[in-house]
Design an enzyme around this catalytic site. Structure first.
Site, PDB file in Angstrom:
ATOM      1  N   ASP A 146       0.842  -1.191   0.000  1.00 18.93           N
ATOM      2  CA  ASP A 146       0.000   0.000   0.000  1.00 18.93           C
ATOM      3  C   ASP A 146       0.883   1.250   0.000  1.00 18.93           C
ATOM      4  OD1 ASP A 146      -2.336   1.626   0.394  1.00 18.93           O
ATOM      5  OD2 ASP A 146      -1.902   1.678   2.536  1.00 18.93           O
ATOM      6  N   ASP A 204      -0.372   4.967   1.096  1.00 20.52           N
ATOM      7  CA  ASP A 204      -0.613   5.920   2.184  1.00 20.52           C
ATOM      8  C   ASP A 204      -0.533   5.248   3.551  1.00 20.52           C
ATOM      9  OD1 ASP A 204      -1.035   7.998   0.333  1.00 20.52           O
ATOM     10  OD2 ASP A 204      -3.084   7.292   0.009  1.00 20.52           O
ATOM     11  N   ASP A 210      -1.948  -0.813   5.853  1.00 25.64           N
ATOM     12  CA  ASP A 210      -2.326  -0.320   7.179  1.00 25.64           C
ATOM     13  C   ASP A 210      -3.812  -0.529   7.457  1.00 25.64           C
ATOM     14  OD1 ASP A 210      -2.626   1.897   5.173  1.00 25.64           O
ATOM     15  OD2 ASP A 210      -3.585   2.860   6.875  1.00 25.64           O
TER      16      ASP A 210
END
Length: 175
Positions: free
Chosen positions: A9, A11, A135
């Site tokens: 990922d 961000d 996250d």
């Protein structure tokens, strides 16, 4: 021999939007938020009701994602991962259409060793990989063999996933 595939990922894993939010809300609204205040919360949960819409306004501005700081250790570790694995950057970027160009340019600046063919901007992260680093647990596909939850303030309470707190821990587990 085929390499295992990893989806990473952007961000809060490679790029740091939280640092930018903290700076913007200090500059534009005089609030001095800290990571400690965010413990177990999304950034929006810190905002007074009247400022809540401003969060999406920032996210939808051209350029918001262009100058984010790199999470420490990400560049070096991802470069090493590329030697051992087939690495894909997978971002749910289509939620913020103006982010697409910013994110592609950001990746070219900081991760030039990742080919454009290995960058996936999508909505749902339904990718065919062996390992996913994210996250947000909601992005984990149960068909993927291994999920590494990258620590971010909003996910500190989740205990049912294999956790990595930083890129040094990713390197320990995967290199």
């Amino acid at each position: 021999m085929n390499k295992l595939r990893i989806a990473i990922d952007m961000d809060e894993v490679l790029a740091d939007p939280i640092d930018k939010f903290i700076s913007l809300y200090q500059r534009d609204h005089g609030f001095n938020y800290t990571l400690e205040q965010m413990h177990g919360k999304e950034f929006g949960e810190l905002l007074p009701e009247e400022l809540l819409p401003s969060l999406r306004v920032y996210l939808n501005q051209k350029g918001f994602f262009r100058d984010l700081k790199v999470i420490p250790g990400a560049i070096e570790t991802v470069e090493k991962l590329c030697e051992k694995y087939e690495v894909f950057i997978v971002s749910a970027a289509t939620e913020f259409p103006l982010s697409l160009e910013d994110k592609q340019a950001w990746l070219a600046d900081h991760f030039p060793f990742i080919s454009w063919t290995n960058i996936i901007f999508c909505g749902y992260k339904i990718v065919d990989v062996d390992i996913m680093i994210d996250d947000r647990a909601r992005n984990f596909n149960p068909k993927i063999g291994r999920h590494l939850l990258f620590t971010s303030p909003h996910n500190v309470g989740l205990t049912e996933y294999e956790r990595v707190n930083n890129w040094a821990e990713v390197a320990e587990k995967l290199l």
